[in-house]
Write an enzyme that holds these catalytic residues in place. Structure first.
Site, PDB file in Angstrom:
ATOM      1  CB  THR B  40     109.479 101.027  67.526  1.00 27.91           C
ATOM      2  OG1 THR B  40     108.874 101.315  68.374  1.00 27.91           O
ATOM      3  CG2 THR B  40     110.014  99.307  67.110  1.00 27.91           C
ATOM      4  CG  ASP B  56     113.862  98.766  68.651  1.00 29.76           C
ATOM      5  OD1 ASP B  56     114.149  99.726  70.471  1.00 29.76           O
ATOM      6  OD2 ASP B  56     112.620  98.593  68.879  1.00 29.76           O
ATOM      7  NE  ARG B  58     116.606 104.403  74.047  1.00 25.80           N
ATOM      8  CZ  ARG B  58     117.370 104.557  73.675  1.00 25.80           C
ATOM      9  NH1 ARG B  58     116.707 106.148  72.742  1.00 25.80           N
ATOM     10  NH2 ARG B  58     118.260 104.754  74.451  1.00 25.80           N
ATOM     11  CE  LYS B  72     110.152  99.095  70.655  1.00 27.18           C
ATOM     12  NZ  LYS B  72     110.741  99.782  70.553  1.00 27.18           N
ATOM     13  N   GLY B  86     104.618 101.542  66.541  1.00 28.46           N
ATOM     14  CA  GLY B  86     104.031 102.907  66.398  1.00 28.46           C
ATOM     15  C   GLY B  86     102.908 102.901  68.315  1.00 28.46           C
ATOM     16  CB  SER B 168     111.591 105.913  64.003  1.00 28.08           C
ATOM     17  OG  SER B 168     111.814 105.563  64.951  1.00 28.08           O
ATOM     18  CG  ASP B 205     115.540 106.011  65.055  1.00 28.14           C
ATOM     19  OD1 ASP B 205     114.560 105.176  65.804  1.00 28.14           O
ATOM     20  OD2 ASP B 205     116.134 106.740  65.056  1.00 28.14           O
ATOM     21  CB  SER B 208     115.749 102.634  68.370  1.00 23.61           C
ATOM     22  OG  SER B 208     114.856 102.425  66.719  1.00 23.61           O
TER      23      SER B 208
END
Lengths: 271, 273
Positions: B40, B56, B58, B72, B86, B168, B205, B208
């Site tokens: 994330t 984001d 995803r 999120k 998480g 992340s 990343d 994400s």
């Protein structure tokens, strides 16, 4: 509750088949301040007397809490009140919530006759139950379900060890998908749906007055006027926005307690 | 087989009995199961009128994207929102639970919820579970004491910051903030900065991706801009869609049953003597 010395119930049957403790609880309700509710075609109104026991009682502590929410335009008075509140808070923090009509969910409100402290306990439990329902089903709790769960709590206390029944009767007003609803819940745990009802002192006069005045197609404003007139019937002294409380819920499904200024406006209209 | 001379009574605390066995298994190539991480990028900044949160969209299950457009940014109170990184189940359950508690608290006190209350309830819960509730949160809101932005780590520690990133993609997003953040941003600049930071996480990343959600909270007002930016539109190879070549034509149809049907007549006359 099973741990205490009293693992037996204090509410026991009399030889005539009555539960005397519940009868006494109803008497306690009957000597409480009058409260009433009226279901209109497009909403519900609940109202109660709020007479302070003596002139020495600090009126500001009994002020409407809802008026404090929208304090954007009155920062100074808010500050004054906060000082007052801070002092009161440490000594009498239970006095802070001396608003008699309470909100349970955004679309359900409740008023009582009888013992204030018992009412506070029930309000807390009901709010928690409504919130748990919302967490599970992600929708607002229907009025009947909340009434049923509150009544179940009140019944528990008539059959558990070492506790006494609640000394309050509640009038629950709500607006959900089934329309406007008004319920009365008694200390025994029984509940009834009413078109209009009254409880507390002067209940018989109030009920006859309501029977005469009630019509099925009443609008919410008419219902508020009728409620005020009914309270005025048995009121000792001068009625004003400061010694009665009125809560309404309309088709917008938002329960709110009227400010004393709004009540004064309605009173002026009635006279 | 020699027995120990003194029998040690059972004590509390961690039991190290299986550690030797686990070490031996690891040497032989049998590793214990690893945690599922959901990548994330979540961010938050304080701007001149309040807070801006960004995330984001995803959700991943290992190497697979399981949700291309998840939410999120979770609701906590009318003036408080929380981004969660998480394990998705943990963040949702924990924010839901605290949101419920805040609602009850609001009824009881008759006041708007404070961000610090939400913070304390969350960190208490997470500390209780010693990091096993894998929820890394960015909590932001505006209350009567002003705008607040906090980060909460799965073990229960918290930070109070003017700009925060988690997940992340947090390093990619933090790089943007560290170079471009300044105090006193206005609304448009703030949203632009947040989108840039999330996009940096989205593009750099693996965990994400997809779209950018933004939430702007100011005194007495909030705006949840779902899918504020869509930098990853689906593009198909062929705009007409897919067509498949024609099958072989059917000339004749002949059905041959594989087994002769046996007809059994019951209730016939008995044999005559």
């Amino acid at each position: 509750m099973g741990d205490s010395q009293y693992s037996f119930s204090l509410t026991t049957f009399s030889p005539s088949g009555k539960l005397v403790q519940i009868e006494h609880a109803l008497t306690a309700v009957g000597s409480g301040q009058t409260s009433l509710g009226i279901k209109a075609a497009n909403g519900v109104v609940i109202a109660t007397e709020k007479k302070l026991p003596s002139i020495l009682v600090d009126e500001t502590s009994v002020r409407d809490i809802s008026s404090l929410f929208f304090h954007k335009s009155q920062p100074f008075s808010c500050l004054l009140f906060r000082c007052h509140f801070l002092i009161l808070f440490f000594f009498l923090n239970y006095l802070w919530q001396v608003q008699k009509i309470q909100i349970l969910t955004p679309n359900i409100g409740v008023v009582y006759s009888g013992m204030g402290p018992d009412f506070r306990v029930l309000v807390r439990k009901s709010r928690k139950q409504a919130e748990q329902y919302h967490r599970l089903y992600k929708e607002p709790i229907p009025v009947t379900q909340l009434v049923r769960e509150t009544a179940a709590v009140m019944q528990e206390f008539t059959q558990s060890g070492g506790v006494r029944p609640f000394g309050v009767s509640l009038l629950v007003a709500g607006y959900d998908d089934k329309g406007p609803q008004l319920y009365q819940v008694d200390p025994s745990g029984s509940y009834f749906s009413w078109k209009a009802s009254a409880m507390g002192k002067n209940v018989s006069n109030a009920k006859t007055f309501l029977e005469k005045r009630y019509t099925d197609d009443m609008e919410l404003d008419d219902a508020v006027h009728t409620a005020i007139l009914t309270l005025k019937e048995g009121f000792e002294g001068q009625i004003s926005g400061k010694n009665i409380e009125i809560g309404i819920i309309g088709a917008d499904k938002k329960f709110r307690v009227l400010t004393s200024a709004e009540i004064d406006d309605y009173l002026a209209e009635v006279e | 087989m020699s027995k120990s001379a003194v029998d040690v009574p059972p004590m509390g605390g961690f039991n190290f009995d299986l550690c030797r066995r686990n070490d031996m298994l690891a040497k032989k190539g049998v590793n214990p199961p690893s945690f599922r991480k959901t990548g994330t990028t979540i961010v938050g900044i304080v701007f001149q009128d309040g807070i801006i949160l960004g995330a984001d969209t995803r959700a991943t299950e290992g190497p697979i994207v399981c949700d291309k457009n998840c939410e999120k940014i979770h609701y906590m109170a009318p003036n408080i929102y929380c981004c969660g990184a998480g394990t998705a189940a943990d963040t949702e359950a924990v924010t839901d639970m605290v949101s419920s508690q805040l609602q009850l608290h609001r009824y009881h006190t008759g006041r708007e919820s404070r961000v610090i209350t939400a913070l304390t309830l969350l960190k208490k819960h997470l500390f209780n579970y010693q990091g096993y509730v894998s929820a890394a949160l960015v909590l932001g809101g505006v209350d009567c004491t002003g705008p607040h932005l906090h980060t909460i780590y799965p073990h229960g520690s918290t930070d109070t910051l003017p700009f925060a990133t988690m997940g992340s993609g947090s390093l990619a997003a933090m790089a943007i903030f560290e170079s471009k953040y300044r105090e006193g941003l206005n609304r448009d600049e703030g949203i632009k900065l947040v989108c840039e930071a999330i996009c940096s996480g989205v593009f750099n990343d693996l965990g994400s991706g997809s779209n950018v959600d933004v939430c702007v909270i100011t005194k007495g007002h909030k705006e949840y801009l779902r899918n504020h930016m869509l930098p990853n539109p689906r593009t198909y190879i062929s705009s007409r869609g897919y067509t498949f070549p024609k099958k072989t034509e059917v000339l004749i149809t002949k059905i041959t049953p594989l087994k002769d049907k046996e007809v059994v007549i019951e209730g016939g006359d008995a044999m005559e003597e």
